[in-house]
Design a protein around this motif. Structure first.
Motif, PDB file in Angstrom:
ATOM      1  N   LYS A  18       0.833  -1.204   0.000  1.00  0.00           N
ATOM      2  CA  LYS A  18       0.000   0.000   0.000  1.00  0.00           C
ATOM      3  C   LYS A  18       0.867   1.254   0.000  1.00  0.00           C
ATOM      4  O   LYS A  18       0.568   2.226  -0.697  1.00  0.00           O
ATOM      5  N   TRP A  51      -3.440   0.778 -12.099  1.00  0.00           N
ATOM      6  CA  TRP A  51      -4.455   1.018 -11.077  1.00  0.00           C
ATOM      7  C   TRP A  51      -4.260   0.055  -9.909  1.00  0.00           C
ATOM      8  O   TRP A  51      -4.313   0.455  -8.740  1.00  0.00           O
ATOM      9  N   ASN A  55      -3.074   0.853  -5.974  1.00  0.00           N
ATOM     10  CA  ASN A  55      -3.993   0.487  -4.901  1.00  0.00           C
ATOM     11  C   ASN A  55      -3.461  -0.642  -4.028  1.00  0.00           C
ATOM     12  O   ASN A  55      -4.214  -1.275  -3.292  1.00  0.00           O
TER      13      ASN A  55
END
Length: 88
Positions: A18, A51, A55
């Motif tokens: 993350k 993406w 994420n």
């Protein structure tokens, strides 16, 4: 290795991924690239994968190198901010 230790390591890996994703997004946006899809297209990156990386999903090292090349940043520069305490 105990189950608790495995779960602890798994959570640590998720946290680092993350952090890595947030760093990629931050660098992209700092370059004035607000839209990840346009950035991906411009640099011949798979927009879905970008993406996912942003994420916090796992990625290949070679994919990280390709993204960093598109961001025009070295590995040393990429990991110089915010990763010093996250990797054990």
């Amino acid at each position: 290795m105990s189950r608790a230790k495995n779960e602890e390591e798994s959570e640590h890996i998720k946290e680092v991924l993350k952090l890595l994703g947030a760093r990629i997004r931050s660098l992209r946006e700092a370059k004035g690239e607000r839209n990840y899809e346009k950035f991906a297209f411009k640099h011949d990156l798979n927009h879905t994968q970008l993406w996912r990386y942003e994420n916090g999903e796992d990625l290949y090292f070679s994919s990280l190198l390709k993204v960093l090349s598109a961001l025009d940043i070295s590995l040393a520069e990429f990991f110089s901010d915010g990763f010093d305490q996250s990797v054990k």
